[in-house]
Design a protein around this motif. Structure first.
Motif, PDB file in Angstrom:
ATOM      1  N   LEU A 292      55.585 -69.630  52.759  1.00  0.00           N
ATOM      2  CA  LEU A 292      54.597 -70.649  53.141  1.00  0.00           C
ATOM      3  C   LEU A 292      54.278 -71.503  51.919  1.00  0.00           C
ATOM      4  O   LEU A 292      54.030 -70.981  50.838  1.00  0.00           O
ATOM      5  N   VAL A 293      54.304 -72.814  52.126  1.00  0.00           N
ATOM      6  CA  VAL A 293      54.051 -73.734  51.010  1.00  0.00           C
ATOM      7  C   VAL A 293      52.893 -74.665  51.325  1.00  0.00           C
ATOM      8  O   VAL A 293      52.634 -74.982  52.486  1.00  0.00           O
ATOM      9  N   ALA A 294      52.236 -75.108  50.281  1.00  0.00           N
ATOM     10  CA  ALA A 294      51.262 -76.195  50.360  1.00  0.00           C
ATOM     11  C   ALA A 294      51.953 -77.389  49.722  1.00  0.00           C
ATOM     12  O   ALA A 294      52.152 -77.407  48.510  1.00  0.00           O
ATOM     13  N   ASP A 295      52.338 -78.353  50.537  1.00  0.00           N
ATOM     14  CA  ASP A 295      53.194 -79.422  50.034  1.00  0.00           C
ATOM     15  C   ASP A 295      52.573 -80.786  50.329  1.00  0.00           C
ATOM     16  O   ASP A 295      52.677 -81.316  51.431  1.00  0.00           O
ATOM     17  N   ALA A 301      54.114 -86.522  56.340  1.00  0.00           N
ATOM     18  CA  ALA A 301      53.242 -85.454  56.837  1.00  0.00           C
ATOM     19  C   ALA A 301      51.787 -85.850  56.634  1.00  0.00           C
ATOM     20  O   ALA A 301      51.439 -86.473  55.633  1.00  0.00           O
ATOM     21  N   LEU A 302      50.939 -85.463  57.563  1.00  0.00           N
ATOM     22  CA  LEU A 302      49.571 -85.989  57.615  1.00  0.00           C
ATOM     23  C   LEU A 302      48.771 -85.720  56.355  1.00  0.00           C
ATOM     24  O   LEU A 302      47.937 -86.521  55.956  1.00  0.00           O
ATOM     25  N   GLY A 303      48.997 -84.592  55.724  1.00  0.00           N
ATOM     26  CA  GLY A 303      48.202 -84.216  54.566  1.00  0.00           C
ATOM     27  C   GLY A 303      48.781 -84.637  53.234  1.00  0.00           C
ATOM     28  O   GLY A 303      48.375 -84.120  52.188  1.00  0.00           O
ATOM     29  N   SER A 304      49.716 -85.572  53.245  1.00  0.00           N
ATOM     30  CA  SER A 304      50.365 -85.992  51.994  1.00  0.00           C
ATOM     31  C   SER A 304      49.612 -87.129  51.314  1.00  0.00           C
ATOM     32  O   SER A 304      48.892 -87.899  51.951  1.00  0.00           O
ATOM     33  N   PHE A 305      49.804 -87.216  50.012  1.00  0.00           N
ATOM     34  CA  PHE A 305      49.202 -88.282  49.214  1.00  0.00           C
ATOM     35  C   PHE A 305      49.932 -88.337  47.878  1.00  0.00           C
ATOM     36  O   PHE A 305      50.777 -87.486  47.596  1.00  0.00           O
ATOM     37  N   ARG A 359      40.704 -78.646  50.069  1.00  0.00           N
ATOM     38  CA  ARG A 359      41.160 -78.739  51.458  1.00  0.00           C
ATOM     39  C   ARG A 359      42.645 -78.445  51.512  1.00  0.00           C
ATOM     40  O   ARG A 359      43.362 -78.542  50.504  1.00  0.00           O
ATOM     41  N   MET A 360      43.115 -78.139  52.709  1.00  0.00           N
ATOM     42  CA  MET A 360      44.561 -78.027  52.896  1.00  0.00           C
ATOM     43  C   MET A 360      45.207 -79.398  52.728  1.00  0.00           C
ATOM     44  O   MET A 360      44.587 -80.433  52.983  1.00  0.00           O
ATOM     45  N   THR A 361      46.480 -79.345  52.345  1.00  0.00           N
ATOM     46  CA  THR A 361      47.304 -80.551  52.310  1.00  0.00           C
ATOM     47  C   THR A 361      48.247 -80.461  53.510  1.00  0.00           C
ATOM     48  O   THR A 361      47.824 -80.736  54.610  1.00  0.00           O
ATOM     49  N   ASN A 362      49.502 -80.082  53.259  1.00  0.00           N
ATOM     50  CA  ASN A 362      50.404 -79.708  54.354  1.00  0.00           C
ATOM     51  C   ASN A 362      50.780 -78.250  54.111  1.00  0.00           C
ATOM     52  O   ASN A 362      51.481 -77.960  53.147  1.00  0.00           O
TER      53      ASN A 362
END
Lengths: 484, 450
Positions: A292-295, A301-305, A359-362
């Motif tokens: 599992l990754v936080a990417d 992807a919605l949580g990207s920046f 917060r979560m990212t992806n």
């Protein structure tokens, strides 16, 4: 925006802040809803303001205003410092920040078609076309549709010298068909429940998800569910479809990996975590095939920046590798507390009005080698396939969970059997993930977007991404939600 | 904080600009100045003082409507907002069910409120919040425990006006505090919300939480199953919050309500009476709804019989009844919502509920409650922060937390005792006036590890 953020920082420093950052955020939004064959809501909004965060005497302070005149910003900056000084009276240890390089950067989220250039008529037309198809299915009681679009620019400046400008476009689309019986209420959603699918993308995502093309099927399924047999109460093998697995990942991996939770900082509301620092690199979170990754770098992807809301560059961080818990979502004021040499870049804020929090990212499950959903079904002798979330609940340390889905199917001898309604499954997070013995590949992998993860006091809603293939879990308790 | 005169100026400006461009216009102004201080591990962790205001305009143009909002409060921005709303409305199809705007009749609903604005609360400073927090931390430290929580204070304002001559303004203060106190393997919690900061007893809350943490140490695991439970008011609040929309007229029109076809029937226990009462002394909020209609008191349930629904103007028109003053801001597919719930209580004190229980569980609060089945109103959730086994009329010990799956309809048929109603605050919905309840046959499905 550069001038006013620099002014804010300057005022804060002169008022005594040892560190200051300022974010000017501008958001333009559209929310369109249909109900049956009518427009139920056209809400268009825009908001702009500045959020100023400071450290003074070792304590945090934050203030925000939508008035970008120097007078109002000066007042907000001074308020932030006054609040920080008050914080400092209630601290045993001063807050310190992990080092981060400074940046002079601009980042733009990828999109092909600007959704704000698409007419309202076209948008409403897409929803009404799908609604007509759903309402034409006998037994459908309510047909709903929604589209949302957000255009956001963020200018961040820090007293350390960073100057970062980012632009985002986020889009969503979704439809729901409801069917009501004597003492039964069923529904089917597409592409996902809770408003549909959300992406860091433009109008092209609406075209891709083809609401009209799926409207008939979900309407027929909603009606069929009324007479479908109920999910049995038993222990069996469960295949989770991609969208349901996305939410499972969110609740059982994403949230417990938030370092502020693990350090006890969220205990009053969101809770703590069983992934405590003493478990780092030791705890067997899942089976060896689970990664599992936080990417925050995943394209679209919605949580990207490009950079988080305290100016830390986006990163891809493993949370679980080969089944072992090995990482956190972290910030500059928490990462060094567990021996990390740098923040993992997970500080995010809902708007200019709110302070950034972890917060979560992806949070995504790395695809495996079990092939497509069809391959996993074919490889399963006896089980249940569950898809599309209906309810979700988990305890405040993230152990005990129970989820239900809109729809399920029996799997017998490698084939899909009867449709099932009222499907639910439950378990204890590490037991569940250690029972995972098949993870699909990229064939049916989707980067799901969840728009409204709630955390913080006051509550903030955050958009997060979850890449998930389908996967199988052995010996899972099912049907417990309706057990009487 | 925006004043009544300032709000009226904004509304009048927007309405004047809309004249001649739109058939009708409605303007909504909100402002919020609420600061929140958070603490954990016996120290301050976050401290924020944001202030915001917004204006939202709904225009009706030839049978079409659109709503636009902005946080830009200049005259130029507001005129631009009106122009953009008119443009947007013209792009849409006509709404055959669109009603004309509400024309005020001069009636004041069926009640009035005492002021919910407290100067002391509005002026409560960061240092005062820090001192309140320090008092809670001191309670924890004195017992070698750890405190976490929040203290927030401030004020909100709402104003609505329309081209039919409506103008309503409401401002109120709010103060809220919650505290969780933890020991090595146990915890306790308390929360309070009130328009007056003086009525938030932080030390009292901290002491109750600390007592719960201390007395639930070394929790034991008990088997899942059906138990008699004593639910403190916050637990009652967070469970029953999933029932309120089922009293909305629109939920019946959509055939979604669990009470569909049951208005006038006895569905709940004899001892269950529930009303929506915006004027109750323990309530908060504005005395008008999202279209500016005055709120009215509505008896939702009387002695177990589903008596009335709440209606905004749209669902009222379809039902052929008067609106009740519970409409949400148009346009909104949900229609209306009860927001000032009062569940009638009884005279049984919590101590007496405990004393009268041979074997059962005392629940401080519930957590992560979610609806599982909209027809039977099964909800799931967890116990949390102070769950105790009661045996022989006494609190015996703390227990590890459990997951429940209960039907709220069954639950409200199994209430064996009611406490006095109090203003309660929880985490799953808005504060309300509810009692503690003793309930039989409460179904626990599984346990967790703590």
């Amino acid at each position: 925006m550069r001038d006013i953020t620099e002014f804010a920082i300057d005022v804060a420093r002169r008022a005594g802040a040892s560190y200051a950052d300022a974010r000017v955020v501008t958001q333009e939004s559209q929310a369109l809803e249909t109900k049956d064959l009518s427009v139920a809501g056209v809400n268009l909004g825009e908001t702009q303001g500045i959020g100023i965060r400071v450290l003074c005497n070792g304590g945090w302070g934050f203030a925000a205003t939508q008035n970008l005149t120097k007078r109002a910003v000066e007042k907000a900056a001074r308020t932030a410092v006054a609040v920080a000084k008050a914080s400092a009276t209630c601290l045993d240890k001063p807050v310190t920040l992990a080092k981060e390089p400074t940046y002079n950067a601009r980042w733009v989220s990828p999109h092909l078609k600007d959704p704000f250039a698409v007419s309202l008529e076209t948008k409403i037309g897409v929803l009404l076309e799908a609604a007509k198809i759903m309402k034409a299915v006998k037994g459908v009681t309510v047909a709903q549709g929604s589209l949302t679009f957000v255009k956001e620019t963020v200018f961040f400046a820090s007293s350390e010298g960073s100057r970062i400008e980012q632009s985002f476009i986020r889009s969503s689309c979704g439809i729901v068909a409801h069917a009501s019986g004597e003492a039964d209420r069923q529904r089917r959603s597409w592409p996902n429940s809770a408003g549909g699918q959300f992406e860091l993308a433009g109008w092209e995502m609406v075209e891709k998800w083809d609401l009209s093309g799926n409207a008939q099927r979900i309407a027929e399924e909603a009606v069929a569910l009324l007479s479908a047999p109920a999910c049995p109460q038993t222990t069996t093998d469960v295949i989770l479809g991609s969208s349901q697995l996305g939410l499972q990942i969110h609740e059982s991996c994403g949230h417990p990996s938030e370092l502020d939770r693990a350090l006890g900082q969220e205990i009053n509301f969101a809770g703590a975590s069983f992934l405590t620092p003493d478990n780092l690199n030791k705890l067997k979170y899942g089976s060896p095939i689970v990664n599992l990754v936080a990417d925050a770098t995943a394209a679209g992807a919605l949580g990207s920046f490009g950079f988080d809301d305290e100016g830390v560059q986006s990163q891809r961080v493993y949370l679980v590798k080969d089944g072992i818990f090995c990482g956190y979502l972290s910030s500059r004021d928490t990462s060094h507390l567990v021996g990390l040499d740098r923040s993992g870049g997970a500080m995010r804020s809902e708007s200019w009005l709110r302070v950034p929090i972890i917060r979560m990212t992806n949070i995504s499950l790395v695809p495996g080698d079990a092939g497509s959903l069809a391959d996993i079904i074919a490889d399963t002798e006896d089980g249940i396939l569950m898809e599309c979330n209906k309810s979700w609940s988990i305890d405040n340390l993230r152990y005990n969970f129970q989820f239900s889905t809109e729809i399920g199917w029996e799997v017998k001898g490698g084939k899909l059997g009867r449709m099932l309604k009222n499907c639910s499954y439950s378990g204890i997070t590490p037991v569940f993930w250690n029972s995972c013995d098949a993870i699909g590949g990229y064939e049916d992998y989707v980067e799901w977007g969840l728009p409204n993860c709630g955390k913080g006091q006051p509550m903030q809603s955050m958009w997060t991404g979850h890449g998930a293939p389908p996967a199988r879990f052995r010996n899972v308790q099912v049907g417990i939600a309706h057990a009487r | 904080m925006i004043t009544k005169n300032q709000a009226k100026k904004i509304i009048d400006l927007a309405l004047a600009h809309a004249k001649g461009k739109a058939d009708a216009a409605e303007v909504y102004v909100t402002a919020s100045d609420v600061a929140t201080s958070r603490f954990a591990n016996n120290g301050m962790t976050q401290n924020q003082a944001p202030a915001s205001s917004s204006v939202s305009v709904r225009v009706l143009v030839d049978g079409r409507q659109a709503r636009l909002s902005t946080s830009q409060m200049s005259a130029r921005a507001i005129r631009q907002l009106v122009d953009n709303a008119v443009i947007a409305a013209k792009l849409l199809d006509k709404d055959p069910e669109l009603l004309p705007l509400y024309k005020p009749t001069g009636s004041a609903g069926n009640g009035s409120i005492v002021s919910r604005f407290d100067r002391k609360t509005a002026a409560f400073s960061p240092d005062s919040r820090a001192a309140a927090i320090a008092s809670m931390i001191a309670v924890a430290k004195a017992q070698q425990l750890s405190a976490a929580g929040t203290f927030s204070s401030g004020s909100n304002a709402f104003a609505i006006g329309n081209s039919e001559g409506l103008f309503e303004f409401h401002s109120e203060t709010e103060a809220e505090s919650s505290v969780t106190i933890t020991a090595a393997d146990s915890s306790g919690w308390a929360k309070a919300h009130n328009p007056k900061v003086a009525l938030i007893d932080t030390v009292g809350m901290a002491r109750r939480s600390a007592d719960k943490a201390a007395s639930s140490r070394n929790p034991v695991e008990i088997p899942p199953g059906k138990y008699t439970v004593i639910l403190e008011p916050s637990a009652v609040l967070d469970l029953l919050g999933f029932l309120w929309y089922d009293f909305a007229g629109t939920s019946h029109l959509d055939q979604l309500s669990c009470f569909l076809g049951k208005v006038g029937q006895k569905v709940l226990g004899d001892n269950i009476t529930i009303r929506d009462d915006a004027f109750h002394l323990l309530q908060a909020g504005a005395p008008f709804d999202g279209e500016g209609l005055p709120r009215t008191v509505v008896t939702l349930v009387e002695n177990g019989v589903i008596k009335n629904l709440v209606h905004g103007r749209r669902s009222a028109a379809k039902f052929g009844v008067k609106p009740t003053g519970h409409g949400l801001m148009e346009p909104n597919p949900m229609g209306e919502h009860p927001v000032n719930i009062v569940v009638e209580g009884g005279a049984t004190r919590l101590e007496d509920m405990i004393a009268g229980t041979d074997r059962g569980l005392l629940l401080t609060r519930v957590w992560y409650v979610r609806e599982v089945d909209p027809a039977t109103k099964i909800v799931t959730g967890m116990t949390r922060d102070g769950t105790f086994l009661v045996e022989g009329g006494k609190i015996k010990q703390g227990v590890k937390n459990l997951r429940f799956n209960v039907s709220l309809i069954e639950m409200l048929n199994n209430v064996v005792a009611l406490g006095p109603s109090v203003r309660a605050a929880g985490e799953e919905g808005f504060p309300a006036v509810v009692p503690a309840m003793k309930v039989s046959n409460f179904n626990f499905a599984s346990t967790t590890r703590f």
